[in-house]
Design an enzyme around this catalytic site. Structure first.
Site, short mmCIF file in Angstrom:
data_model
loop_
_atom_site.label_atom_id
_atom_site.label_comp_id
_atom_site.label_asym_id
_atom_site.label_seq_id
_atom_site.Cartn_x
_atom_site.Cartn_y
_atom_site.Cartn_z
N LYS A 147 0.83 -1.48 -0.25
CA LYS A 147 0.28 -0.13 0.22
C LYS A 147 0.88 0.92 0.12
O LYS A 147 2.41 1.41 0.34
CB LYS A 147 -1.04 0.29 1.26
CG LYS A 147 0.10 -0.16 2.48
CD LYS A 147 0.35 1.18 3.00
CE LYS A 147 1.44 1.14 4.45
NZ LYS A 147 1.68 1.91 5.05
N ASP A 165 -1.68 -2.03 10.59
CA ASP A 165 -2.41 -2.01 8.26
C ASP A 165 -2.89 -3.75 7.76
O ASP A 165 -2.43 -3.36 6.56
CB ASP A 165 -0.99 -1.57 7.84
CG ASP A 165 -0.63 -0.34 8.00
OD1 ASP A 165 -1.22 0.46 8.61
OD2 ASP A 165 0.59 0.13 8.20
#
Ligand code: ATP
Length: 309
Positions: A15, A143
């Site tokens: 990401k 995350d």
């Protein structure tokens, strides 16, 4: 439970934080965040093989020498946590192939954990469902839930309270990789110290942590030109302070034609937003000509998914 006799192959994305607002440090050590994640086409491949015990091997397109293969590995912790939660007595051999740079600020370890959850869930037939896997992901790390879901999402709380964000079309990014990683806790610690000393480079934490409406509109419109000026990362000053090479790459990327440049998460990977695929290829080539390790990726892409069983 319907168990799979064959290995299960799951792919999960790295990401970029398109926006990362960091609030003050709480007593539990975590910072309140207002962030926007985008999953990009740089992947971790995890294969879960049936096994009596728990073991793990790591290889990759990136340097994997610093990746632990024991219980410190987030994927191993994910597999054990799932087995415990679902009452599974089997083990698993995890084969990880890393495409996301280690300690790069792109959530590679979190992607491995998300992939391990999905792969072991299928291997063992735990039937915990998306909600059960999401709950385990939250416990594994801030995350990890995003790596499960992918796409583009707003993250609040510790970054783990996710709201999907509408993003039309595709965004082209050039990543500038760094041979030397940065420790996420060390970068947060430096930001705290910079703020405590009133350092002019580190903005004070905002009272109201919020993602700007203009940024969400730019994502919804699929408009890179509109997105570029509203991207922001509160960790950037702390990540680049002892790394003149990163400051230079941020400036060079824009000089070479990127719309804007930003440190991804806690760094040191730098993300350059480009106007489209052709512009990105040109920037990538020019960066490579200066001896840098540059990759052209796009987002948003899907979260952890099974490729084959
Ligand atoms: P984030 O942006 O989520 O903080 P990162 O991308 O900067 O993470 P990772 O590559 O996910 O960093 O991992 C950072 C450290 O965590 C590594 O240096 C390594 O020691 C440890 N680690 C544990 N499990 C893994 C894993 N599966 N892959 C990579 N590193 C791992």
């Amino acid at each position: 439970m319907a168990r799979h006799p064959d290995p299960v192959h799951v792919r999960a994305p790295g990401k970029i934080n398109v926006y990362l607002g960091v609030g003050p440090r709480h007593d539990d050590g975590y910072h309140a965040l207002a962030t926007v994640f985008q999953a990009v086409s740089l992947y971790e491949d995890v294969r879960a093989h049936p096994s009596a015990g728990f073991s793990l091997e790591v290889s990759g397109d990136v340097d994997v020498t610093d990746v632990p293969t024991d219980d410190r590995n987030l994927a191993m912790r994910a597999a054990r946590m799932l087995a415990h939660a679902a009452g599974v007595n089997d083990g698993v051999h995890l084969e990880i192939r890393k495409g996301v740079p280690v300690a790069g600020g792109m959530g590679g370890g979190s992607a491995d954990a998300a992939a391990a959850l999905v792969a072991c869930d299928a291997l063992w037939g735990t039937e915990l469902g998306p909600r059960g896997l999401h709950e385990l992901a939250v416990r594994l790390g801030a995350d990890v839930p995003f790596a499960l879901h992918g796409g583009t999402a707003v993250g609040t709380g510790r970054g783990d309270v996710l709201t999907p964000a509408l993003a039309r079309g595709r965004f082209d990014w050039v990543l500038v990789l760094s041979a030397q990683g940065l420790s996420t806790p060390a970068v947060y610690g430096r930001l705290d110290r910079m703020r405590a000393h009133g350092d002019a480079l580190a903005d004070d934490p905002l009272d109201m942590l919020d993602v700007p409406v203009a940024l969400l509109q730019a994502l919804r419109a699929g408009d890179a030109q509109e997105l570029a000026p509203v991207m922001m990362n509160d960790l950037e000053a702390a990540a680049v302070i002892d790394r003149p090479d990163l400051e230079l790459a941020l400036a060079d990327g824009v000089r070479m034609g990127a719309l804007t440049s930003i440190v991804s998460g806690s760094g040191p990977t730098i993300a350059l937003l480009c106007a489209g695929p052709d512009a990105a290829r040109a920037v990538q080539e020019e960066l490579r000509a200066t001896g840098r390790d540059a990759l052209h990726v796009h987002g948003p892409v899907a979260g952890a998914q099974i490729l084959s069983t």
